[in-house]
Design an enzyme around this catalytic site. Structure first.
Site, mmCIF file in Angstrom:
data_model
loop_
_atom_site.group_PDB
_atom_site.id
_atom_site.type_symbol
_atom_site.label_atom_id
_atom_site.label_comp_id
_atom_site.label_asym_id
_atom_site.label_seq_id
_atom_site.Cartn_x
_atom_site.Cartn_y
_atom_site.Cartn_z
ATOM 1 C CB SER A 137 -2.472 11.403 11.728
ATOM 2 O OG SER A 137 -3.545 10.745 12.377
ATOM 3 C CE1 TYR A 150 -3.772 9.222 6.977
ATOM 4 C CE2 TYR A 150 -4.254 8.676 9.263
ATOM 5 C CZ TYR A 150 -4.100 9.621 8.263
ATOM 6 O OH TYR A 150 -4.264 10.953 8.551
ATOM 7 C CE LYS A 154 -0.965 11.527 7.459
ATOM 8 N NZ LYS A 154 -0.547 12.728 6.699
#
Length: 244
Positions: A137, A150, A154
């Site tokens: 991401s 998150y 990533k």
């Protein structure tokens, strides 16, 4: 001359919807002889297999390390792997729970490592010179505090990509990652973001819009194909210029 994966066998995780479904459909159109579609969502997985040729569904909870080993170790060697499965929800410093960390890292990090080592070992044993693409991401490169866990997961995926790229290159297996910004998917739409914040994200993107799943799938197809035969260990932004 179009980009092709003619005759190749591919395994795609998180394959039943969003980016995963777009990748699966794109690979079949590009000539893949077989796509093993792995997902925890059985109904959607069966629907995908009924609608797209050459798709072989595998219903599996990738957060279960032992079940993943048992299931995937029985597969034939494949030529390519797309580690697409992932989960996302806000985790803001000051209110993060242990379960947030565990659930996000179990899928986004642990499962990716487990699947990659299982599949790459089978590729090596069979003498397959293939390609692996991980879904990272843009948040691995640009921090968003409301999504701390998150983003961290990533960033870890980027480093996993670099490490596997170094380890597997001598065996003829390339490992790369793509780093999309906001993609128009059901998972993205489910993230609680108010209209003002969403509009701010869109305006921050120089191209002025979010990404379609097919735009990510086409980049993944390129990285899986022989057209990218000397690209290894990259983490490629698909972000409309956000990080410029």
């Amino acid at each position: 001359m179009e980009i092709s994966v003619e005759g190749k066998k591919v395994l795609v995780t998180g394959a039943s919807r969003g980016i995963g479904r777009a990748v699966t459909e794109t690979l079949v159109k590009a000539g893949a002889s077989k796509v093993y579609a792995v997902c925890i969502l059985k109904d959607e997985l069966d629907k995908l297999a009924s609608e797209v040729n050459n798709v072989h569904p595998i219903h599996l909870d990738l957060s279960d390390w032992s079940a993943t080993e048992e299931t995937l170790s029985k597969l034939e060697p494949v030529d390519c792997l797309v580690n697409n499965a992932g989960v996302l929800w806000p985790t803001e410093p000051g209110s993060i729970k242990e379960s947030d960390y565990d659930k996000i890292f179990d899928v986004n990090v642990k499962a990716l490592i487990n699947v990659t080592q299982i599949i790459s070992t089978k590729m090596i044993d069979a003498g397959v010179k293939g390609s692996i693409v991980n879904l990272s991401s843009i948040t691995a490169k640009k921090s968003y505090p409301r999504f701390l866990i998150y983003c961290t997961s990533k960033a870890t995926v980027d480093h996993i990509t670099h490490n596997f790229a170094l380890q597997l290159a001598p065996k003829g297996i390339r490992v790369n990652a793509v780093n999309p910004w906001i993609v128009n998917t059901a998972m993205g739409a489910a993230v609680p973001v108010d209209q003002e914040e969403a509009e701010g994200f869109r305006k921050a993107t120089p191209l002025g819009r979010f990404i379609e799943t097919e735009e990510v799938a086409k980049v993944i197809l390129f990285l899986l194909s022989d057209w990218s035969s000397m690209i290894n260990g990259v983490t490629l932004p698909i972000d409309g210029g956000l990080i410029l």
